[in-house]
Enzyme design. Structure first.
Site, PDB file in Angstrom:
ATOM      1  N   LEU A 270       0.819  -1.218   0.000  1.00  0.00           N
ATOM      2  CA  LEU A 270       0.000   0.000   0.000  1.00  0.00           C
ATOM      3  C   LEU A 270       0.852   1.267   0.000  1.00  0.00           C
ATOM      4  O   LEU A 270       1.940   1.298   0.565  1.00  0.00           O
ATOM      5  CB  LEU A 270      -0.908   0.006   1.232  1.00  0.00           C
ATOM      6  CG  LEU A 270      -1.863  -1.192   1.352  1.00  0.00           C
ATOM      7  CD1 LEU A 270      -2.746  -1.027   2.587  1.00  0.00           C
ATOM      8  CD2 LEU A 270      -2.710  -1.364   0.099  1.00  0.00           C
ATOM      9  N   HIS A 271       0.319   2.297  -0.640  1.00  0.00           N
ATOM     10  CA  HIS A 271       0.958   3.613  -0.643  1.00  0.00           C
ATOM     11  C   HIS A 271      -0.117   4.661  -0.373  1.00  0.00           C
ATOM     12  O   HIS A 271      -1.297   4.320  -0.176  1.00  0.00           O
ATOM     13  CB  HIS A 271       1.700   3.862  -1.968  1.00  0.00           C
ATOM     14  CG  HIS A 271       0.853   3.605  -3.178  1.00  0.00           C
ATOM     15  ND1 HIS A 271      -0.202   4.416  -3.524  1.00  0.00           N
ATOM     16  CD2 HIS A 271       0.895   2.610  -4.099  1.00  0.00           C
ATOM     17  CE1 HIS A 271      -0.758   3.949  -4.624  1.00  0.00           C
ATOM     18  NE2 HIS A 271      -0.131   2.842  -4.992  1.00  0.00           N
ATOM     19  N   GLU A 272       0.302   5.906  -0.397  1.00  0.00           N
ATOM     20  CA  GLU A 272      -0.593   7.001  -0.037  1.00  0.00           C
ATOM     21  C   GLU A 272      -1.843   7.018  -0.939  1.00  0.00           C
ATOM     22  O   GLU A 272      -2.934   7.398  -0.494  1.00  0.00           O
ATOM     23  CB  GLU A 272       0.193   8.313  -0.136  1.00  0.00           C
ATOM     24  CG  GLU A 272      -0.423   9.505   0.541  1.00  0.00           C
ATOM     25  CD  GLU A 272      -0.943   9.255   1.962  1.00  0.00           C
ATOM     26  OE1 GLU A 272      -2.068   9.690   2.244  1.00  0.00           O
ATOM     27  OE2 GLU A 272      -0.240   8.617   2.783  1.00  0.00           O
TER      28      GLU A 272
ATOM     29  N   HIS B 180      -3.506   4.406  -2.105  1.00  0.00           N
ATOM     30  CA  HIS B 180      -4.482   3.466  -1.529  1.00  0.00           C
ATOM     31  C   HIS B 180      -5.131   4.076  -0.282  1.00  0.00           C
ATOM     32  O   HIS B 180      -6.334   3.941  -0.064  1.00  0.00           O
ATOM     33  CB  HIS B 180      -3.782   2.174  -1.087  1.00  0.00           C
ATOM     34  CG  HIS B 180      -3.231   1.349  -2.210  1.00  0.00           C
ATOM     35  ND1 HIS B 180      -1.886   1.111  -2.360  1.00  0.00           N
ATOM     36  CD2 HIS B 180      -3.848   0.700  -3.225  1.00  0.00           C
ATOM     37  CE1 HIS B 180      -1.696   0.343  -3.413  1.00  0.00           C
ATOM     38  NE2 HIS B 180      -2.856   0.078  -3.964  1.00  0.00           N
TER      39      HIS B 180
ATOM     40  N   GLY C  68      -8.627   3.812  -8.174  1.00  0.00           N
ATOM     41  CA  GLY C  68      -7.857   4.997  -8.573  1.00  0.00           C
ATOM     42  C   GLY C  68      -7.896   5.207 -10.081  1.00  0.00           C
ATOM     43  O   GLY C  68      -7.864   4.252 -10.856  1.00  0.00           O
TER      44      GLY C  68
ATOM     45  N   LYS D 251      -5.581   6.178 -11.830  1.00  0.00           N
ATOM     46  CA  LYS D 251      -4.317   5.786 -12.481  1.00  0.00           C
ATOM     47  C   LYS D 251      -4.534   4.571 -13.379  1.00  0.00           C
ATOM     48  O   LYS D 251      -3.951   4.473 -14.443  1.00  0.00           O
ATOM     49  CB  LYS D 251      -3.231   5.499 -11.442  1.00  0.00           C
ATOM     50  CG  LYS D 251      -1.854   5.498 -12.089  1.00  0.00           C
ATOM     51  CD  LYS D 251      -0.832   4.786 -11.277  1.00  0.00           C
ATOM     52  CE  LYS D 251      -1.052   3.370 -11.404  1.00  0.00           C
ATOM     53  NZ  LYS D 251      -0.153   2.360 -11.457  1.00  0.00           N
TER      54      LYS D 251
ATOM     55  N   SER E 241       2.446   0.766  -6.469  1.00  0.00           N
ATOM     56  CA  SER E 241       3.187  -0.218  -5.663  1.00  0.00           C
ATOM     57  C   SER E 241       4.474  -0.610  -6.371  1.00  0.00           C
ATOM     58  O   SER E 241       5.452  -0.985  -5.737  1.00  0.00           O
ATOM     59  CB  SER E 241       2.333  -1.460  -5.438  1.00  0.00           C
ATOM     60  OG  SER E 241       1.130  -1.101  -4.824  1.00  0.00           O
TER      61      SER E 241
END
Ligand code: PAF
Length: 280
Positions: A32-34, A36, A146, A148, A185
């Site tokens: 996970l990153h910001e 998510h 997202g 993206k 990720s």
């Protein structure tokens, strides 16, 4: 706060049945990153309960090496979700999602043909199948994705409409690092040199945006603009550049008249990155 980690299909049904009020699901493959966490936060704002799911879905990887190398960091993921105020995480094993004799897949047709679909055969069949299963298991009112992964969003929206799945698909903006690189990720797998080169994807999109803002409407010219920026970076190997209809994702051949999705994919070493913007 303690996070309940649920692995079995029967147990997520029990956890879901306990929930009162509206439920949002945030499907992820972990690492996970910001970006998510922004989905989780939005889901918390809009629902009484949020179920993030963590499952590296084997059926959406057409390259076994890519599946093997996909980043995994469960301890940190759970820590981040705990911090985000989540109380239940659905983290099934491959055997839970694909038990022996599994043989039913969801195929979304036209919208999966171009872009990522053309470069990753079978990818969207795996995505649609696992997402349909996650929806059935968690029965959410809303599902968060997202922008993206623009084509993934289009595929899931199509599936939800076509199969009359009773939920809203909520699409959240792409989060970017300070230098414009879209959060992903996969970014953590980049070497320092590749990481430095990676914002070239965003620069290519911005070049197309500037040309569009300056009045350019020829999709082929915009594709050339993006390609020129990408090839200026020696570490980047272009997979595709695209200017497509933003709804149906057909590649545009005529001057742009309505919203267009400009998107691209490039490899930095073995790491394949994608990004996109909407024009107009
Ligand atoms: O975007 C992803 O992380 C995955 O494609 C998804 C939606 C969780 C399905 O495996």
């Amino acid at each position: 706060m303690v996070v309940e980690i649920v692995e079995a299909a029967a147990d997520i049904r029990v956890a879901r049945a306990r929930m009162r009020g509206e439920v949002g699901v945030v499907p992820t493959m972990g690492a996970l990153h910001e970006g998510h966490l922004a989905l989780v936060r939005r889901a918390r704002e809009e629902n009484a309960h949020v179920i993030p799911t963590i499952f590296v879905n084997p059926t959406q990887f057409n390259d076994p090496k890519d599946l093997l190398n996909y980043p995994r960091d469960t301890e940190r993921d759970l820590e981040l979700l705990r911090g985000a105020g989540v109380d239940v995480v659905f983290m099934p094993t491959p055997e839970v999602m694909y038990p022996p004799n599994f043989q039913t897949y969801v195929t979304v047709e036209n919208v999966t043909q171009g872009l990522e679909g053309a470069h990753r055969p079978g990818h969207f069949r795996g995505v649609a199948t696992v997402v349909a299963k996650l929806f059935n298991l968690t029965q959410p009112h809303r599902a968060y994705f997202g922008q993206k992964d623009a084509q993934q969003v289009a595929v899931i929206k199509r599936m939800v409409a076509d199969l009359n799945i009773p939920l809203d698909v909520v699409v959240c903006p792409t989060l970017r690092e300070a230098d414009g690189l879209a959060m992903s990720s996969r970014n953590r797998k980049l070497t320092p040199e590749q990481r430095q080169a990676a914002p070239v994807l965003y620069r290519a999109l911005i070049a197309a945006q500037l040309a569009f803002d300056g009045g350019e409407r020829d999709p082929e010219v915009l594709r050339q603009v993006m390609r020129a920026v990408l090839v200026s970076e020696p570490l980047a190997e272009v997979d595709y550049v695209s200017v497509a209809d933003a709804d149906i994702l057909d590649e545009l051949r005529e001057p742009i008249m309505a919203a267009a999705l400009v998107s691209l994919a490039a490899k930095l070493g073995s790491i394949r990155l994608i990004d996109n913007l909407i024009l107009g």
